[in-house]
Design a protein around this motif. Sequence first.
Motif, PDB file in Angstrom:
ATOM      1  N   LYS A 296       0.846  -1.195   0.000  1.00 20.98           N
ATOM      2  CA  LYS A 296       0.000   0.000   0.000  1.00 20.98           C
ATOM      3  C   LYS A 296       0.882   1.246   0.000  1.00 20.98           C
ATOM      4  N   PRO A 297       0.431   2.326  -0.651  1.00 24.34           N
ATOM      5  CA  PRO A 297       1.210   3.572  -0.631  1.00 24.34           C
ATOM      6  C   PRO A 297       1.159   4.206   0.746  1.00 24.34           C
ATOM      7  N   ALA A 298       2.283   4.777   1.183  1.00 24.39           N
ATOM      8  CA  ALA A 298       2.382   5.334   2.534  1.00 24.39           C
ATOM      9  C   ALA A 298       2.315   6.852   2.557  1.00 24.39           C
ATOM     10  N   GLY A 299       2.278   7.497   1.399  1.00 21.91           N
ATOM     11  CA  GLY A 299       2.337   8.948   1.334  1.00 21.91           C
ATOM     12  C   GLY A 299       1.118   9.636   1.910  1.00 21.91           C
ATOM     13  N   GLY A 300       1.333  10.775   2.546  1.00 25.92           N
ATOM     14  CA  GLY A 300       0.244  11.554   3.115  1.00 25.92           C
ATOM     15  C   GLY A 300       0.259  12.985   2.632  1.00 25.92           C
ATOM     16  N   ALA A 301       0.861  13.882   3.400  1.00 25.82           N
ATOM     17  CA  ALA A 301       0.845  15.313   3.089  1.00 25.82           C
ATOM     18  C   ALA A 301       1.388  15.581   1.698  1.00 25.82           C
ATOM     19  N   GLY A 302       0.643  16.362   0.945  1.00 28.30           N
ATOM     20  CA  GLY A 302       1.036  16.693  -0.415  1.00 28.30           C
ATOM     21  C   GLY A 302       0.558  15.704  -1.445  1.00 28.30           C
ATOM     22  N   ILE A 303      -0.026  14.589  -0.987  1.00 32.26           N
ATOM     23  CA  ILE A 303      -0.548  13.569  -1.914  1.00 32.26           C
ATOM     24  C   ILE A 303      -2.034  13.342  -1.678  1.00 32.26           C
ATOM     25  N   VAL A 304      -2.371  13.023  -0.434  1.00 34.27           N
ATOM     26  CA  VAL A 304      -3.764  12.758  -0.064  1.00 34.27           C
ATOM     27  C   VAL A 304      -4.251  13.897   0.832  1.00 34.27           C
ATOM     28  N   PRO A 305      -5.140  14.780   0.360  1.00 36.44           N
ATOM     29  CA  PRO A 305      -5.615  15.903   1.193  1.00 36.44           C
ATOM     30  C   PRO A 305      -6.281  15.401   2.463  1.00 36.44           C
ATOM     31  N   ALA A 306      -5.913  15.990   3.594  1.00 33.76           N
ATOM     32  CA  ALA A 306      -6.485  15.596   4.881  1.00 33.76           C
ATOM     33  C   ALA A 306      -7.738  16.401   5.172  1.00 33.76           C
ATOM     34  N   ALA A 307      -8.688  15.756   5.833  1.00 35.52           N
ATOM     35  CA  ALA A 307      -9.937  16.440   6.167  1.00 35.52           C
ATOM     36  C   ALA A 307      -9.779  17.352   7.374  1.00 35.52           C
ATOM     37  N   SER A 308      -8.658  17.217   8.095  1.00 40.67           N
ATOM     38  CA  SER A 308      -8.488  17.939   9.363  1.00 40.67           C
ATOM     39  C   SER A 308      -8.081  19.395   9.179  1.00 40.67           C
ATOM     40  N   ALA A 309      -7.916  19.862   7.947  1.00 37.78           N
ATOM     41  CA  ALA A 309      -7.469  21.244   7.735  1.00 37.78           C
ATOM     42  C   ALA A 309      -8.605  22.246   7.847  1.00 37.78           C
ATOM     43  N   GLY A 310      -9.819  21.777   8.055  1.00 36.88           N
ATOM     44  CA  GLY A 310     -10.937  22.694   8.266  1.00 36.88           C
ATOM     45  C   GLY A 310     -11.285  23.535   7.049  1.00 36.88           C
ATOM     46  N   GLY A 311     -11.066  22.987   5.867  1.00 38.19           N
ATOM     47  CA  GLY A 311     -11.410  23.725   4.659  1.00 38.19           C
ATOM     48  C   GLY A 311     -10.381  24.752   4.235  1.00 38.19           C
ATOM     49  N   GLN A 312      -9.280  24.879   4.988  1.00 36.30           N
ATOM     50  CA  GLN A 312      -8.255  25.850   4.626  1.00 36.30           C
ATOM     51  C   GLN A 312      -7.470  25.355   3.423  1.00 36.30           C
ATOM     52  N   ARG A 313      -6.968  26.298   2.653  1.00 36.52           N
ATOM     53  CA  ARG A 313      -6.192  25.950   1.481  1.00 36.52           C
ATOM     54  C   ARG A 313      -5.007  26.885   1.361  1.00 36.52           C
ATOM     55  N   ALA A 314      -3.897  26.367   0.910  1.00 35.38           N
ATOM     56  CA  ALA A 314      -2.723  27.159   0.570  1.00 35.38           C
ATOM     57  C   ALA A 314      -2.033  26.457  -0.579  1.00 35.38           C
ATOM     58  N   ASP A 315      -1.352  27.207  -1.414  1.00 31.48           N
ATOM     59  CA  ASP A 315      -0.633  26.516  -2.474  1.00 31.48           C
ATOM     60  C   ASP A 315       0.796  26.256  -2.025  1.00 31.48           C
ATOM     61  N   ALA A 316       1.478  25.392  -2.781  1.00 28.15           N
ATOM     62  CA  ALA A 316       2.815  24.956  -2.385  1.00 28.15           C
ATOM     63  C   ALA A 316       3.793  26.114  -2.327  1.00 28.15           C
ATOM     64  N   ALA A 317       3.694  27.046  -3.271  1.00 33.36           N
ATOM     65  CA  ALA A 317       4.619  28.174  -3.298  1.00 33.36           C
ATOM     66  C   ALA A 317       4.498  29.015  -2.034  1.00 33.36           C
ATOM     67  N   GLU A 318       3.271  29.227  -1.557  1.00 32.35           N
ATOM     68  CA  GLU A 318       3.073  29.986  -0.322  1.00 32.35           C
ATOM     69  C   GLU A 318       3.709  29.273   0.865  1.00 32.35           C
ATOM     70  N   LEU A 319       3.505  27.970   0.932  1.00 32.24           N
ATOM     71  CA  LEU A 319       4.074  27.210   2.044  1.00 32.24           C
ATOM     72  C   LEU A 319       5.600  27.261   2.022  1.00 32.24           C
ATOM     73  N   ILE A 320       6.183  27.125   0.862  1.00 32.28           N
ATOM     74  CA  ILE A 320       7.638  27.146   0.750  1.00 32.28           C
ATOM     75  C   ILE A 320       8.193  28.486   1.220  1.00 32.28           C
ATOM     76  N   ARG A 321       7.565  29.582   0.815  1.00 33.99           N
ATOM     77  CA  ARG A 321       8.047  30.893   1.249  1.00 33.99           C
ATOM     78  C   ARG A 321       7.886  31.064   2.755  1.00 33.99           C
ATOM     79  N   ALA A 322       6.797  30.538   3.300  1.00 31.03           N
ATOM     80  CA  ALA A 322       6.571  30.646   4.745  1.00 31.03           C
ATOM     81  C   ALA A 322       7.624  29.861   5.525  1.00 31.03           C
ATOM     82  N   VAL A 323       8.000  28.680   5.037  1.00 32.90           N
ATOM     83  CA  VAL A 323       9.041  27.898   5.692  1.00 32.90           C
ATOM     84  C   VAL A 323      10.380  28.623   5.599  1.00 32.90           C
ATOM     85  N   GLN A 324      10.690  29.148   4.439  1.00 30.50           N
ATOM     86  CA  GLN A 324      11.955  29.855   4.261  1.00 30.50           C
ATOM     87  C   GLN A 324      12.057  31.062   5.189  1.00 30.50           C
TER      88      GLN A 324
END
Length: 576
Positions: free
Chosen positions: A393-421
């Motif tokens: 079975k595939p083991a991937g989670g974040a970035g592959i299978v959207p989780a329901a626990s985010a409460g409907g929030q959305r961000a794109d990958a570019a935003e997340l990368i800049r926030a981490v940096q």
Amino acid sequence: MSQKQPLRLTADVLVIGGGPAGAWAAWSAASQGARVILADKGFLGTSGATAPGGTNLLYLPRDPVLREEAVQKRMKGGGYLSEPEWIHRVLDQVYESLELVESWGYPFRRNEEGVPMRDHLQGPEYMKLMRRAVIKAGVRILDQSPALELLTDEHGAGGARGVCRLDDRDWEVRAGAVVIATGGCAFLSKGLGCNVLTGDGLLMAAELGVELSGMEFSRQYAPSAAFGTNTRGRLLNWATYSTEDGTILHSEGPRPHDFLPRMLSQGPVYAVMDKADTPEKRAILRRSHAIFFLPLDRAGLDPFTQRFPLTLRYEGTVRGTGGIRLTGDDCGTTVAGLYAAGDAATRERVTGGQSGGGAFNASWAISSGTWSGKSAAQYALKLGPKALLRELKPAGGAGIVPAASAGGQRADAAELIRAVQAEMFPLHINYFRSEPVLRESLQRLHGLWPLAEALAPSGAGQRVRAREAAALVASARWIHTAALARRETRGMHTLAEYPQADPAMQQRLLVSGLDVIQASFENKEAVPAASSPIPVPIDRAPLHRASLEIRSGSKSEARADSIRNPGASWKEVTRG
């Protein structure tokens, strides 16, 4: 997911990553008679930190005195976290492997007696040779084929899935054993060759429950021309440093390790390589590190007579020591059938808490690649054909299978990368470490994890970027958690409140988990109660969209910030 028919393959050993460690692992596994597939995010031979530059090597003759001196020096520099027997193993393995490299045709320079000097490798020639050796050994190479997730069952690792960027279709490889050689995590800081090093392998291993070790030893920044990406800064030993108005900052004598971080924290710093004061010296420097001069030449600057602005680019675990925890001499992990090599694996047993630089790191890539490939092949061949009949079975989670626990929030990958940096690049957070600043930064990083879990990409490029963003968030949280747990100063890790080494912490620190990060020392009993780390739960409260609003400053502000702190031209303006 691509609508094209997936590429489905089987092998005894799957190697993920195509730098030196991955190449050696693939060659080593194939040399054991295993069927091997190597999947690389880039092109094996040109991608990664080694390929575009050169590297020194830990190459010493079989002289017990010389080798013991090298071992003791490394033990002291690494805060006594390394193990002498592992350093000796690397010395032995590199000596043998470089004889092989020469037999394959690498043109090592020779001394006056004609003896080959096997202490340096030019990246382009070295990796071109390794690609030829890997192909000749019968390995199938999947170029431009980043892995996205591992395949697993109750018996351990059994392959991986990814995407072929060349024809936009999925691939799946089922294998008896997997070697993760994906490199470290440099957080897309624009260091030369590091754009593919985003911690993907660390994330994939953690999703299977594997522990990481040494993540606090990642406080490594490298100098670069502010307008360039080349972080081969050794030639700056020939430089005079000055402020914007020309005031000399340093001229003679050895520089303290934090000289540039301290000066860049106060304002722009410039360099001119005027200590190479003759045409002969300048010609030697250009021949020795030609790639260093490319961005300067392209900018129309003569670095020997004209000043150029400097910055520091964060190198994370690429030049740090942290990575996947190894459980034994075979470079195995706590998951059956899963092995790790190179920068993806912790180097603590060899380098301790101090980066080994080119010599130790390049030598570790060769050695760990050789050992992991051999061990993975032996494991897979022992399993035989039944390994390919497992219900994986595939083991991937974040970035592959959207989780329901985010409460409907959305961000794109570019935003997340800049926030981490914004949390990892600034010197006042991650270089001049202190408890209150790190704690605040870690809480902000925890707030990004639900957004990483909520990513729902489509298309090959977006899927790869989403996975990279998730790996960056995870890696940053592990680094800060480990840095806070090690309440002392040792190796390359410092904590302002604890300026001395604590004898009770002369042991490795492990971190694990994704939703909840656990941190503990290997020998828990030796850790004072006041220093014992506790699990850090993620804050699942709804996040305001404004917490990811990022804007660039004015051009003048951005230019000054980029010199002081790489990536600091992006400023987080609100926190939800």
